[in-house]
Design a protein around this motif. Structure first.
Motif, short mmCIF file in Angstrom:
data_model
loop_
_atom_site.label_atom_id
_atom_site.label_comp_id
_atom_site.label_asym_id
_atom_site.label_seq_id
_atom_site.Cartn_x
_atom_site.Cartn_y
_atom_site.Cartn_z
N LEU A 43 0.81 -1.00 0.29
CA LEU A 43 0.06 -0.01 0.24
C LEU A 43 1.17 1.38 -0.12
CD1 LEU A 43 -2.83 -0.76 2.76
CD2 LEU A 43 -2.82 -1.07 -0.38
N LEU A 44 2.19 1.31 0.65
CA LEU A 44 3.15 2.59 0.81
C LEU A 44 3.55 3.04 -0.95
CD1 LEU A 44 4.36 2.29 3.99
CD2 LEU A 44 3.31 3.94 3.83
N LEU A 45 3.76 1.72 -1.31
CA LEU A 45 4.54 1.71 -2.93
C LEU A 45 3.75 2.49 -3.79
CD1 LEU A 45 6.26 -1.68 -2.82
CD2 LEU A 45 7.52 0.32 -2.89
N SER A 46 2.35 1.85 -3.15
CA SER A 46 1.38 1.96 -4.20
C SER A 46 1.14 3.52 -4.08
CB SER A 46 0.19 1.41 -4.34
OG SER A 46 -0.60 1.28 -3.07
N CYS A 47 0.83 4.31 -2.85
CA CYS A 47 1.03 5.08 -3.02
C CYS A 47 1.95 5.89 -3.80
CB CYS A 47 1.20 6.38 -0.83
SG CYS A 47 0.37 5.41 -0.22
N PHE A 48 2.62 5.63 -5.01
CA PHE A 48 3.78 6.02 -5.25
C PHE A 48 3.72 6.58 -7.07
CE2 PHE A 48 6.90 5.85 -1.34
CZ PHE A 48 7.02 7.04 -1.57
N ALA A 49 2.37 4.96 -7.23
CA ALA A 49 1.50 5.09 -8.00
C ALA A 49 0.58 5.47 -8.31
CB ALA A 49 1.87 3.45 -8.80
N ASN A 50 -0.41 4.48 -8.16
CA ASN A 50 -1.78 4.89 -7.74
C ASN A 50 -2.14 3.73 -6.61
OD1 ASN A 50 -4.14 4.14 -8.41
ND2 ASN A 50 -4.51 5.02 -10.42
N LEU A 51 -2.37 4.35 -5.93
CA LEU A 51 -3.28 3.30 -4.21
C LEU A 51 -4.47 2.28 -5.40
CD1 LEU A 51 -3.09 2.99 -1.73
CD2 LEU A 51 -5.06 5.28 -1.00
N THR A 52 -5.31 2.55 -5.74
CA THR A 52 -5.68 2.21 -6.43
C THR A 52 -6.08 0.51 -7.04
OG1 THR A 52 -7.59 3.88 -7.22
CG2 THR A 52 -7.96 1.45 -8.03
N TYR A 53 -4.51 0.82 -7.89
CA TYR A 53 -3.75 -0.32 -7.85
C TYR A 53 -3.26 -1.50 -6.36
CZ TYR A 53 -4.00 1.98 -12.34
OH TYR A 53 -3.81 1.87 -14.19
N GLY A 54 -2.92 -0.85 -5.62
CA GLY A 54 -1.85 -1.21 -4.75
C GLY A 54 -3.77 -2.30 -3.77
N ILE A 55 -4.79 -1.38 -4.13
CA ILE A 55 -5.83 -2.14 -3.55
C ILE A 55 -6.37 -3.68 -4.21
CG2 ILE A 55 -8.39 -2.05 -2.35
CD1 ILE A 55 -7.32 1.41 -1.75
N LEU A 56 -6.28 -3.54 -4.99
CA LEU A 56 -7.10 -3.65 -6.24
C LEU A 56 -5.73 -5.38 -6.30
CD1 LEU A 56 -9.02 -4.81 -9.07
CD2 LEU A 56 -6.72 -4.38 -10.86
N PHE A 57 -4.53 -4.82 -6.52
CA PHE A 57 -4.00 -6.18 -6.35
C PHE A 57 -4.27 -6.65 -4.62
CE2 PHE A 57 0.40 -7.90 -4.78
CZ PHE A 57 0.89 -8.34 -6.14
N LEU A 58 -3.87 -6.94 -3.46
CA LEU A 58 -3.88 -7.08 -2.86
C LEU A 58 -5.49 -7.35 -2.66
CD1 LEU A 58 -2.98 -4.25 0.05
CD2 LEU A 58 -1.72 -6.40 -1.05
N PHE A 59 -6.69 -7.25 -2.82
CA PHE A 59 -7.97 -7.59 -3.40
C PHE A 59 -8.28 -9.15 -4.19
CE2 PHE A 59 -12.34 -7.89 -4.86
CZ PHE A 59 -12.50 -8.42 -4.14
N PHE A 60 -6.94 -8.99 -5.39
CA PHE A 60 -6.53 -10.14 -5.88
C PHE A 60 -5.55 -11.21 -5.28
CE2 PHE A 60 -9.89 -8.30 -8.78
CZ PHE A 60 -10.02 -8.76 -10.52
N PHE A 61 -4.25 -10.51 -5.60
CA PHE A 61 -3.36 -11.52 -4.40
C PHE A 61 -3.92 -12.36 -2.87
CE2 PHE A 61 0.96 -12.41 -3.27
CZ PHE A 61 1.20 -12.90 -3.73
N MET A 62 -3.97 -11.84 -2.38
CA MET A 62 -4.28 -11.70 -1.08
C MET A 62 -4.48 -13.62 -1.10
SD MET A 62 -1.30 -11.06 0.77
CE MET A 62 -0.74 -10.08 0.94
N PRO A 63 -6.66 -13.24 -1.16
CA PRO A 63 -7.37 -14.11 -1.19
C PRO A 63 -6.92 -15.45 -1.39
CG PRO A 63 -8.63 -12.35 -1.31
CD PRO A 63 -7.42 -11.60 -1.57
N ILE A 64 -6.83 -15.43 -2.33
CA ILE A 64 -6.83 -16.57 -4.17
C ILE A 64 -5.78 -17.40 -3.64
CG2 ILE A 64 -5.69 -15.92 -5.82
CD1 ILE A 64 -7.95 -17.49 -7.45
N ARG A 65 -4.71 -16.42 -3.15
CA ARG A 65 -3.37 -17.44 -2.85
C ARG A 65 -3.36 -18.07 -1.47
NH1 ARG A 65 1.89 -18.89 -4.14
NH2 ARG A 65 3.37 -17.60 -1.83
N GLY A 66 -4.21 -17.80 -0.96
CA GLY A 66 -4.62 -18.46 0.48
C GLY A 66 -5.22 -19.87 0.29
N CYS A 67 -5.75 -20.19 -0.93
CA CYS A 67 -6.68 -21.27 -1.20
C CYS A 67 -5.79 -22.11 -2.25
CB CYS A 67 -8.03 -20.58 -2.53
SG CYS A 67 -8.79 -19.86 -0.78
N VAL A 68 -5.29 -21.20 -3.19
CA VAL A 68 -4.82 -21.56 -4.38
C VAL A 68 -3.16 -22.90 -4.06
CG1 VAL A 68 -3.69 -21.37 -6.56
CG2 VAL A 68 -5.63 -20.94 -6.67
N GLY A 69 -2.55 -21.74 -2.54
CA GLY A 69 -1.13 -21.90 -2.64
C GLY A 69 -0.09 -21.80 -4.09
#
Length: 184
Positions: A43-69
């Protein structure tokens, strides 16, 4: 003494947990601290680029990684570093693909990634063995998440193609990490 050990010791002294469960709680706190640290860094890195992209990345990355491995680093420090670097790498790849009009390539990879994850997920890992019930649950959650993500990607494809590309490449990254571990 690490922060996770300090938290665990606090719970033991207050008789919230027993000494016998100390290792489990130290590990659990390490996971929580590592995950929150990575999320904060992204989220701090995304503040330098685009916070929306950081939030989207986390929203797409974290939950499915927990299921998929998939691939996991062998230390929490490496996990933090690798996870934190995945976001800027995804952003750079997405920017290059958009600039070079390679968006169809990302979506082609995404289609193959969906097929792989639907058919093969979750990844079995000797360090984190799952029961048959947990495997079935993760398979179901993976499919539900992929449906949700597919709907979001379809909507954003027409409303904000750059955002859709970041989401697609985030899922492509998850598939890549899955394939690496599956072939290990």
């Amino acid at each position: 003494m690490t922060l996770s050990e300090m938290f665990t010791e606090y719970f033991i002294k207050r008789n919230i947990i027993t000494k016998e469960k100390e290792d489990i709680f130290v590990y659990g706190f390490q996971l929580i601290i590592s995950t929150l640290s990575s999320m904060t860094a992204i989220l701090l890195l995304s503040c330098f680029a685009n916070l929306t992209y950081g939030i989207l990345f986390l929203f797409f990355f974290m939950p499915i990684r927990g299921c998929v491995g998939g691939y996991h680093a062998n230390t929490f420090e490496k996990c933090f570093l690798y996870t934190s670097l995945c976001f800027p790498a995804t952003m750079i790849i997405s920017a290059i693909m958009q600039h070079m009009n390679l968006m169809p390539v990302a979506y082609l990879f995404l289609i193959f990634g969906y097929l792989i994850l639907i058919l093969k997920a979750p990844c079995r890992n000797i360090h984190n063995p799952l029961s048959e019930k947990a495997i079935a649950k993760n398979k179901l959650y993976t499919r539900i998440l992929l449906l949700i993500y597919g709907g979001i990607l379809l909507i954003t494809f027409f409303t904000n193609p750059a955002l859709s590309l970041v989401g697609a490449n985030t899922l492509n990254l998850v598939t890549f990490l899955f394939i690496i571990e599956k072939n290990n």
